[in-house]
Design an enzyme around this catalytic site. Structure first.
Site, short mmCIF file in Angstrom:
data_model
loop_
_atom_site.label_atom_id
_atom_site.label_comp_id
_atom_site.label_asym_id
_atom_site.label_seq_id
_atom_site.Cartn_x
_atom_site.Cartn_y
_atom_site.Cartn_z
N GLY A 98 -1.53 1.35 -5.00
CA GLY A 98 -2.93 1.57 -4.63
C GLY A 98 -3.21 3.03 -4.27
O GLY A 98 -4.28 3.55 -4.55
N GLU A 105 7.64 6.21 -5.27
CA GLU A 105 7.98 5.14 -4.32
C GLU A 105 9.07 4.25 -4.89
O GLU A 105 10.02 3.88 -4.19
CB GLU A 105 6.75 4.29 -4.00
CG GLU A 105 5.72 5.00 -3.14
CD GLU A 105 4.47 4.17 -2.97
OE1 GLU A 105 4.11 3.42 -3.90
OE2 GLU A 105 3.83 4.27 -1.91
O1 DER Z 1 0.21 3.14 -2.96
C1 DER Z 1 1.05 2.43 -2.36
O2 DER Z 1 1.99 1.84 -2.94
C2 DER Z 1 0.83 2.19 -0.90
O3 DER Z 1 2.04 1.91 -0.25
C3 DER Z 1 -0.12 1.02 -0.80
O4 DER Z 1 0.36 0.03 -1.61
C4 DER Z 1 -0.28 0.51 0.60
O5 DER Z 1 -1.21 1.32 1.18
P1 DER Z 1 -1.94 0.88 2.54
O6 DER Z 1 -0.82 0.70 3.55
O7 DER Z 1 -2.83 2.05 2.83
O8 DER Z 1 -2.68 -0.39 2.26
#
Ligand code: DER
Length: 231
Positions: A98, A105
């Protein structure tokens, strides 16, 4: 906000996993933000850790906190990565990306002995797919790549709109690695492993946001308190 309190509550137990001398992967996003803040406090109180950030955003946050940073080239094997997720199912299969950082990651999580996911309860779902699935693609041949993603996803039982993630103005979003992201609104992903395999057959796909078999533990905070889910 309530959701932000839950993010802090999920990050707190993860900080208890951090031991002196550990090599850590630092996640990306608003939940991982609180974990990075907490690591900064440990460092201020003298804890020795060496950290690899999963994005340029996390890197600059960690630099501001004077967290000792390394690269995966210098430190190719990490003890623990703590990161957020957009969606989590009961087998700890994740949708991530997201925040647009899914490639680094996934590389950092894969280079770690353990991966702990921290999230508020809104991320839990029975079947993955309510959150669009981010897929990192190269710019060359984007339209052909998008068509092939749709065709192979359909064979894997997933249908829905595949949309180029917008950036500033009328430019597309550009990842830290200089690639693009398409968000696939598949609604439900009945067999994540089958879809993951199909997506990796598309030559223009660099990586996708399905994290399967990577998360060992999820720390999920919500109205009923904090629950720890193990795979
Ligand atoms: O982009 C990513 O993978 C982040 O870890 C997302 O998945 C989670 O973001 P948030 O903790 O702001 O919801």
């Amino acid at each position: 906000t309530k959701a932000d309190d839950y993010k802090v509550q999920a990050a707190r137990p993860a900080i208890d996993l951090v031991k002196p001398g550990m090599k850590l992967g630092l996640g990306t996003g608003s939940t991982a933000y609180h974990f990075v803040e907490a690591v900064g406090e440990l460092v201020r109180n003298g804890l020795e850790v060496l950290c690899v950030p999963t994005s340029e955003a996390t890197r600059s946050h960690a630099e501001k906190l004077r967290i000792p940073l390394s690269s995966l080239d210098e430190t190719p094997q990490l003890d623990l990565t703590v990161d957020g997720a957009d969606e989590i199912d009961d087998q700890l299969r994740l949708i991530k990306g997201g925040g647009g950082a899914l490639l680094r990651e996934k590389i950092v999580a894969t280079a770690s002995d353990r991966m702990v996911v921290i999230a508020d309860e809104s991320k839990m779902s029975e079947t993955l797919g309510s959150h669009p699935l981010p897929v990192e693609v190269v710019r060359f041949g984007l339209r052909a790549t998008t068509r092939l993603i749709q065709a192979l996803a359909a064979e894997a039982g997933c249908e829905g709109e595949v949309r180029l993630r917008p950036g500033q103005g009328d430019l597309p979003f550009i990842t830290d690695q200089g690639n693009l992201i398409v968000d696939c609104a598949f609604h439900t992903i009945p067999e994540p492993e089958v879809l993951a395999f199909a997506l990796k057959r598309v030559p223009g796909v660099v990586e996708h946001g399905l994290f399967l078999g990577l998360a060992d533990v999820a720390i999920v905070a919500g109205s009923g308190g904090v629950q720890v889910i193990r795979r």
